[in-house]
Design a protein around this motif. Structure first.
Motif, mmCIF file in Angstrom:
data_model
loop_
_atom_site.group_PDB
_atom_site.id
_atom_site.type_symbol
_atom_site.label_atom_id
_atom_site.label_comp_id
_atom_site.label_asym_id
_atom_site.label_seq_id
_atom_site.Cartn_x
_atom_site.Cartn_y
_atom_site.Cartn_z
ATOM 1 N N PRO A 1 -1.655 13.590 2.971
ATOM 2 C CA PRO A 1 -1.592 13.986 1.562
ATOM 3 C C PRO A 1 -2.908 13.847 0.801
ATOM 4 N N GLU A 2 -3.774 12.951 1.211
ATOM 5 C CA GLU A 2 -5.014 12.770 0.448
ATOM 6 C C GLU A 2 -6.180 13.508 1.095
ATOM 7 N N PRO B 1 0.840 -1.184 0.000
ATOM 8 C CA PRO B 1 0.000 0.000 0.000
ATOM 9 C C PRO B 1 0.885 1.248 0.000
ATOM 10 N N GLY B 2 0.418 2.271 -0.642
ATOM 11 C CA GLY B 2 1.150 3.533 -0.577
ATOM 12 C C GLY B 2 2.276 3.663 -1.584
ATOM 13 N N ASP C 1 4.202 12.568 -0.086
ATOM 14 C CA ASP C 1 3.934 13.365 -1.279
ATOM 15 C C ASP C 1 5.077 14.331 -1.569
ATOM 16 N N PRO D 1 3.231 2.587 4.462
ATOM 17 C CA PRO D 1 2.745 3.714 3.668
ATOM 18 C C PRO D 1 2.908 5.054 4.376
ATOM 19 N N ARG E 1 -4.196 9.044 9.381
ATOM 20 C CA ARG E 1 -3.434 9.203 8.148
ATOM 21 C C ARG E 1 -3.805 8.119 7.146
ATOM 22 N N LYS E 2 -3.925 8.498 5.884
ATOM 23 C CA LYS E 2 -4.148 7.580 4.759
ATOM 24 C C LYS E 2 -5.166 6.471 5.024
#
Lengths: 408, 256
Positions: free
Chosen positions: B97-98, A187-188, A341, B160, B242-243
């Motif tokens: 970030p999302e 993931p990621g 990011d 991640p 997060r995420k």
């Protein structure tokens, strides 16, 4: 048969000595890495895998490629390939050894690597990757060696080896699938998080692998009496062509999915690699596209494909293109856009390249020794030998009889 | 010659006697815990952390907590991309970030956020580790066995959240040897390390060092206990993690 590798020309020994020197230089760099740690590499907190693992990824393709000769021979009784099979298998041995070495040089505590076996962890793909690569190495050693020994004694290949050969054919697909899973299930890491990754790996393996094999065999033809049968070569080139077309088609599918869906995570790696990275990397990625386009054009046009003068150059372009895509871009594209990011660029250091040179030289040494043995045996028993007119003895060429005898 | 054979037989006899006795010793030990649990240890079904970013949102404040954490765990100080860190800070767009939007409250967007290992319920790092060097404890904490780790860094590729660090070189070179915490081991080169929710402090009844130093801006407790402090805070305040799309179910919640 190992004794066949011990007697050779000055040129043969010169080449071996040259490889040993390269290995020694690379080994010095590796000893240095062992003493001070992996800080000698360009990797870091965000890019935790680098050149070593990307070479492993590329070389499993080379290992799996031999199956493109073995499979037609055994599954389709395409007997034109039969005297080439051994080279596919021996190439796979060298490739598997290189893959394993690239894993060993990449780990921070190599003296603990047996922990993978002492504490088997089936939920880790790395565990399975170790199993499939070692298994494929064993299968190819067993099948290749047994069949070559039988050939040398003018005996039919033993029956018991057949199941191992069929297993090795299926296994070849597994090694590439499992290596793709190494990346695919994380993931990621958006560039890798795609169901088509294993298929892309197989496609690129089945074009780049045979291409490398053909180039090595062209060199082998120059330095030995071995000669590839014309039909076998042209079949293999067609396989390379189809696999390369499929490979680039799969790549375009990724581009479509990323940009039509407009999902940022999917677009970032492609935008980074082809537009926003350092000029050097962007140039290399576009080189991949251009070289892939040129090599496909040359391969699909029968006039160019059948031109044996042009073929090596076409294959070189193809190998560079696939290496830039899978041996460089895949890893950098997956890691450089970080989980935050942000962008952390990666470039291998000189020491990393020296250690890699050591492993490639070890691979070349294994290929040299094994191909020496195989070509010597073929010469002894008169398989795939070069005739005076330039044909192979398997070609059924009209020049076979008198001219060859006269030349001798 | 004769002598050495006699010695060999003697040694073999002793070894055989030892082997015969060993299982009985094992039997004798049955019924006892091999390790005594500290009486003051605190336990949970699933440890979790809630960070109140309305109270804790400046680089200085987070650096103070990071310094306490890093001192407590002998985390080496290394500059550049090969750095090692257990607790650090970053901006909103890097942390979530999302979960950004172009017209966010400026005050929130300008905050900095403390980052650490999320101790996920479905940790990808545990899934990918080929030696079980990183594992999930029954209380949810994702822990590291530094002696088991072979340094393949698969867990770093799998995480991640970028929460793991690798000792690219000898970490002891990045430590102030005059100011070590003798209670916690230092690491060697070639192994991965990360935040451990202060398991060594929980075992003696103390809260994680960052929680203790945060002066009420961080809450820590049992996520499975409806009466725990973290559940109380989660009930009252809006939080994000997060995420969420990664499906890892982080155990660290942020009050925005």
């Amino acid at each position: 048969m190992l004794e066949l590798a011990l007697k050779g020309s000055k040129r043969y020994y010169g080449w071996i000595a040259f490889l040993l020197v390269l290995i020694a230089i690379g080994f010095a760099a590796y000893v240095n890495q062992l003493m001070v740690g992996l800080k000698t590499t360009g990797m870091g907190r965000d890019v935790s895998w680098g050149f070593y693992i990307s070479q492993l990824t590329y070389l499993v393709g080379l290992a799996a490629s031999g199956v493109m000769i073995v499979l037609p021979n055994y599954f389709h009784s395409y007997k034109t390939n039969k005297h080439m099979v051994i080279f596919g298998e021996f190439m796979a041995i060298a490739a598997c050894v290189m893959c394993l070495l690239f894993v060993i040089v990449d780990i921070g505590q190599p003296q603990r690597m047996m922990n993978m076996i002492f504490h088997p962890t089936p939920n880790s793909i790395l565990f399975w990757d170790m199993i499939v690569i070692n298994g494929y190495l064993f299968l190819n050693l067993l099948c290749g060696w047994t069949c070559l020994q039988a050939d040398r004694q003018h005996l039919p290949h033993p029956k018991w080896v057949k199941p191992f050969i069929y297993t090795s054919i299926i296994w070849a697909f597994s090694i590439h699938t499992v290596t793709a899973f190494l990346y695919q299930g994380l993931p990621g890491r958006h560039y890798w998080l795609t169901a088509i990754l294993a298929a892309r790996f197989l496609a690129s393996a089945f074009c780049a692998g045979p291409a490398i094999l053909i180039l090595v065999l062209l060199v082998t033809e120059k330095v030995t009496t071995f000669k590839m049968p014309k039909n076998a070569l042209s079949t293999l080139v067609k396989i390379v062509m189809y696999a390369m077309c499929i490979n680039m088609f799969f790549f375009l599918l990724e581009v479509f999915t990323a940009f039509y869906s407009n999902i940022p995570g999917h677009m970032h790696p492609l935008l980074y690699l082809f537009a926003h990275a350092s000029t050097g990397l962007v140039t290399l990625m576009w080189t991949f596209i251009v070289f892939a386009a040129i090599s496909i054009t040359l391969l699909v046009t029968p006039r160019f494909r059948n031109n044996l003068k042009l073929l090596p150059w076409t294959l070189v372009l193809l190998i560079i293109a696939t290496w830039l895509d899978k041996g460089l871009g895949l890893l950098i594209g997956g890691f450089n856009p970080t989980p935050f990011d942000t962008i952390t660029p990666y470039w291998p250091t000189g020491k990393e390249l020296l250690v890699s040179m050591m492993i490639y030289s070890i691979g070349a040494l294994i290929v040299t020794v094994l191909f020496k043995i195989a070509t010597e045996v073929k010469e002894e028993v008169g398989h795939s030998q070069r005739l005076a007119c330039g044909c192979s003895s398997e070609d059924g060429c009209t020049c076979t009889g008198e001219e060859a005898a006269a030349e001798a | 010659m004769k002598n050495s054979r006699r010695t060999f037989i003697k040694l073999a006899g002793i070894a055989a006697a030892g082997l015969a006795l060993a299982p009985r010793k094992g039997l004798a030990a049955e019924g006892h815990e091999p390790v005594k649990v500290n009486a003051t240890a605190i336990h949970a079904k699933h440890w979790a952390m809630v960070i109140d970013t309305t109270k804790l949102n400046t680089a200085e404040a987070i650096n103070k907590l990071a310094a306490a954490c890093h001192h407590d765990h002998n985390v080496p100080h290394i500059e550049g991309k090969q750095e090692v860190k257990w607790l650090w800070h970053d901006t909103y767009p890097h942390t979530f970030p999302e979960q950004e939007n172009p017209h966010m409250a400026e005050e929130v967007h300008e905050r900095v956020f403390p980052l650490l290992c999320n101790h996920c319920q479905n940790p990808p790092c545990v899934r990918v580790c080929p030696t079980k060097a990183t594992f999930q404890r029954p209380d949810g904490i994702v822990a590291m066995d530094y002696h088991r780790c072979i340094g393949c860094r698969y867990c770093m590729a799998g995480c991640p959240y970028g929460s793991r660090s690798f000792n690219w070189g000898d970490p002891r070179l990045g430590l102030d040897l005059g100011n070590l915490n003798p209670e916690f081991p230092t690491r060697m080169r070639g192994v991965v390390e990360k935040c451990n929710f202060c398991v060594e402090r929980l075992a003696v009844g103390k809260l994680p060092v960052c929680v203790e130093a945060s002066e009420g801006a961080m809450h820590f407790g049992d996520l499975m206990d409806p009466d725990s402090e973290v559940r109380k805070v989660l009930r009252e305040k809006f939080t994000i993690r997060r995420k969420p799309s990664a499906g890892t179910e982080p155990s660290v919640y942020y009050i925005i």
